[in-house]
Design an enzyme around this catalytic site. Structure first.
Site, PDB file in Angstrom:
ATOM      1  N   ARG A 188      24.430  33.731  37.818  1.00 15.02           N
ATOM      2  CA  ARG A 188      23.031  33.653  38.239  1.00 15.02           C
ATOM      3  C   ARG A 188      22.457  35.059  38.183  1.00 15.02           C
ATOM      4  NH1 ARG A 188      23.028  29.118  37.224  1.00 15.02           N
ATOM      5  NH2 ARG A 188      22.687  27.294  38.532  1.00 15.02           N
ATOM      6  N   ASP A 191      23.001  35.885  30.436  1.00 11.68           N
ATOM      7  CA  ASP A 191      22.410  34.578  30.113  1.00 11.68           C
ATOM      8  C   ASP A 191      21.479  34.141  31.237  1.00 11.68           C
ATOM      9  OD1 ASP A 191      22.282  32.138  28.503  1.00 11.68           O
ATOM     10  OD2 ASP A 191      23.297  31.178  30.197  1.00 11.68           O
ATOM     11  N   GLU A 231      14.013  35.083  36.014  1.00 11.82           N
ATOM     12  CA  GLU A 231      13.964  34.191  34.849  1.00 11.82           C
ATOM     13  C   GLU A 231      12.984  33.032  34.992  1.00 11.82           C
ATOM     14  OE1 GLU A 231      18.180  32.930  34.713  1.00 11.82           O
ATOM     15  OE2 GLU A 231      17.463  30.893  35.004  1.00 11.82           O
ATOM     16  N   HIS A 255      19.411  31.423  29.485  1.00  8.39           N
ATOM     17  CA  HIS A 255      20.110  30.381  30.261  1.00  8.39           C
ATOM     18  C   HIS A 255      20.528  29.222  29.353  1.00  8.39           C
ATOM     19  CE1 HIS A 255      20.595  29.254  34.722  1.00  8.39           C
ATOM     20  NE2 HIS A 255      21.468  28.554  34.014  1.00  8.39           N
TER      21      HIS A 255
HETATM   22  P1  NAI Z   1      32.964  26.579  40.961  1.00  6.08           P
HETATM   23  O1  NAI Z   1      32.442  26.167  42.291  1.00  6.08           O
HETATM   24  O2  NAI Z   1      33.962  25.717  40.278  1.00  6.08           O
HETATM   25  O3  NAI Z   1      33.602  28.043  41.083  1.00  6.08           O
HETATM   26  C1  NAI Z   1      33.006  29.091  41.768  1.00  6.08           C
HETATM   27  C2  NAI Z   1      34.112  30.021  42.249  1.00  6.08           C
HETATM   28  O4  NAI Z   1      33.495  31.155  42.857  1.00  6.08           O
HETATM   29  C3  NAI Z   1      35.035  29.374  43.292  1.00  6.08           C
HETATM   30  O5  NAI Z   1      36.385  29.567  42.942  1.00  6.08           O
HETATM   31  C4  NAI Z   1      34.676  30.101  44.572  1.00  6.08           C
HETATM   32  O6  NAI Z   1      35.775  30.227  45.477  1.00  6.08           O
HETATM   33  C5  NAI Z   1      34.234  31.446  44.030  1.00  6.08           C
HETATM   34  N1  NAI Z   1      33.430  32.207  44.982  1.00  6.08           N
HETATM   35  C6  NAI Z   1      32.581  31.754  45.934  1.00  6.08           C
HETATM   36  N2  NAI Z   1      32.059  32.775  46.621  1.00  6.08           N
HETATM   37  C7  NAI Z   1      32.602  33.901  46.096  1.00  6.08           C
HETATM   38  C8  NAI Z   1      32.477  35.283  46.399  1.00  6.08           C
HETATM   39  N3  NAI Z   1      31.685  35.700  47.390  1.00  6.08           N
HETATM   40  N4  NAI Z   1      33.159  36.155  45.652  1.00  6.08           N
HETATM   41  C9  NAI Z   1      33.991  35.732  44.667  1.00  6.08           C
HETATM   42  N5  NAI Z   1      34.166  34.442  44.347  1.00  6.08           N
HETATM   43  C10 NAI Z   1      33.477  33.546  45.055  1.00  6.08           C
HETATM   44  O7  NAI Z   1      31.684  26.806  40.058  1.00  6.08           O
HETATM   45  P2  NAI Z   1      31.608  26.847  38.466  1.00  6.08           P
HETATM   46  O8  NAI Z   1      31.374  25.475  37.942  1.00  6.08           O
HETATM   47  O9  NAI Z   1      32.750  27.617  37.941  1.00  6.08           O
HETATM   48  O10 NAI Z   1      30.235  27.651  38.238  1.00  6.08           O
HETATM   49  C11 NAI Z   1      30.093  28.991  38.670  1.00  6.08           C
HETATM   50  C12 NAI Z   1      28.626  29.389  38.602  1.00  6.08           C
HETATM   51  O11 NAI Z   1      28.211  29.433  37.238  1.00  6.08           O
HETATM   52  C13 NAI Z   1      27.666  28.366  39.253  1.00  6.08           C
HETATM   53  O12 NAI Z   1      27.548  28.589  40.649  1.00  6.08           O
HETATM   54  C14 NAI Z   1      26.383  28.628  38.529  1.00  6.08           C
HETATM   55  O13 NAI Z   1      25.642  29.590  39.260  1.00  6.08           O
HETATM   56  C15 NAI Z   1      26.819  29.230  37.196  1.00  6.08           C
HETATM   57  N6  NAI Z   1      26.513  28.348  36.056  1.00  6.08           N
HETATM   58  C16 NAI Z   1      25.774  28.855  35.026  1.00  6.08           C
HETATM   59  C17 NAI Z   1      25.484  28.072  33.920  1.00  6.08           C
HETATM   60  C18 NAI Z   1      24.707  28.601  32.753  1.00  6.08           C
HETATM   61  O14 NAI Z   1      24.248  27.812  31.901  1.00  6.08           O
HETATM   62  N7  NAI Z   1      24.522  29.897  32.615  1.00  6.08           N
HETATM   63  C19 NAI Z   1      25.900  26.676  33.854  1.00  6.08           C
HETATM   64  C20 NAI Z   1      26.721  26.256  34.955  1.00  6.08           C
HETATM   65  C21 NAI Z   1      26.981  27.076  36.034  1.00  6.08           C
END
Ligand code: NAI
Length: 332
Positions: free
Chosen positions: A234, A258, A263, A295
């Site tokens: 993000r 991205d 944005e 994005h």
């Molecule tokens: P997920 O929930 O599977 O993984 C997120 C990880 O971050 C978890 O392992 C969690 O423990 C960890 N985390 C939480 N707080 C943290 C902190 N303070 N410091 C370090 N690690 C921490 O989520 P996923 O599916 O892997 O997605 C991650 C992020 O990617 C989403 O939250 C979203 O913002 C972003 N995203 C971006 C997309 C894009 O098109 N650019 C598409 C999909 C998601």
């Protein structure tokens, strides 16, 4: 049952209309974002379906509750744009698509790394002008480099698998380390050590109060000179002004984003004939070693199909008092 969609593009409409044969929902599509300015457009809908840059703050949720909207369906994974406490208090159910194609985002992160490193975007233009010189195109072997991964959830794991395959050493930071991942050769370290040791840093954590401006002057100062930073998480994970300062001194050697702090005003729109008022992104885009995509990391055929299927199932399940098929889909 009527569902009002915000932030829709032609590809959203086509995909949801195709899937609707099995549900028979009534769809209404708006191109504009949902926010205080547009919430009055919701009329007689049981659910609203929103995306990454819609604004679901308390006042918007209150207005939706007053209109008897029962469900907010996010057709994305992140939910930093929604006030969860307010939704709970107002009795609005909230669902999302927790994982549609982690590979899509992870592969885009790799694409950004390789574009910045091997400058294929420049080579493409150069040879079309019959300039076959290699001057300025020197890259580096990714093999053997240390890659820092912040956030080792679905996308972080998919990214790690790719980078292990490329022969990288992986150091990682996560609030909740995954023991199983350690067995594959991932070395969990405190955040500061990940930042100190990495040649490439890729952000895959959610945006929360903890992670807001995770990359700022103080954390950049810890990094290797010439580090590559990739952000497909993000925009607000990075203090963009601090990144610009570090690009100017060369402390950041490459930046691939991205997602971008401001944005909402720019991404998903064709502004090619407009005067962009955002001087920060204009400065960013002036660097030869910065790559901005709008994005699009999620944007693959497979991911879109999953988003549509899971969103429809989420809404259908909640409206019928059932749990959605996908674990982690219900937030409130
Ligand atoms: P997920 O929930 O599977 O993984 C997120 C990880 O971050 C978890 O392992 C969690 O423990 C960890 N985390 C939480 N707080 C943290 C902190 N303070 N410091 C370090 N690690 C921490 O989520 P996923 O599916 O892997 O997605 C991650 C992020 O990617 C989403 O939250 C979203 O913002 C972003 N995203 C971006 C997309 C894009 O098109 N650019 C598409 C999909 C998601």
């Amino acid at each position: 049952m009527k569902i009002t969609f915000f932030s829709t593009k032609p590809y959203d409409k086509d995909s949801f209309n195709n899937a609707n044969a099995s549900y028979n929902f009534e769809f209404e599509f708006f191109e504009t974002h949902l926010g205080p300015h547009s919430v009055e457009m919701v009329k007689n809908a049981a659910a609203v379906c929103v995306f990454v840059n819609d604004n679901l703050n308390r006042s918007v949720l209150e207005a939706l509750a007053a209109k008897n909207v029962k469900i907010v369906a996010l057709r994305c994974a992140g939910f930093n744009n929604l006030d969860m406490e307010a939704a709970k208090e107002l009795g609005i159910r909230v669902c999302r698509v927790p994982a549609y194609s982690p590979q899509a985002v992870a592969e885009h992160a790799l694409a950004m790394i390789m574009t910045l490193n091997r400058k294929t975007h420049k080579a493409y233009n150069r040879v079309r002008e019959q300039n076959f010189s290699l001057q300025g195109l020197l890259g580096f072997d990714v093999n053997g480099k240390t890659v820092g991964v912040i956030g080792t959830g679905n996308i972080g794991k998919a990214f790690i698998r790719i980078m292990l395959g490329m022969g990288c050493r992986i150091v990682a930071f996560d609030k909740y380390p995954d023991k199983a991942l350690e067995a594959t050769g991932v070395n969990y370290l405190p955040l500061e050590d990940v930042l100190r040791q990495s040649d490439i840093i890729s952000l895959h954590c959610p945006l929360t109060d903890d992670t807001f401006h995770l990359i700022k002057k103080e954390t950049i100062d810890l990094m290797k000179k010439g580090v590559m930073i990739i952000n497909t998480g993000r925009g607000k994970l990075i203090d963009t002004r601090a990144a610009i300062d570090a690009l100017k001194t060369g402390h950041i050697g490459y930046l691939g984003i991205d997602v971008y702090e401001q944005e909402e005003q720019l991404f998903f729109k064709d502004l090619s004939a407009d005067i962009i008022q955002d001087d920060v992104i204009q400065r960013l885009m002036s660097f030869p070693n910065v790559l901005v995509t709008a994005h699009q990391a999620f944007f693959t055929k497979e991911a879109l199909e999953q988003i549509v299927a899971i969103t429809c199932n989420n809404i259908h399940s909640l409206i019928n008092g059932k749990e959605p098929e996908v674990k982690g889909a219900v937030l409130v």
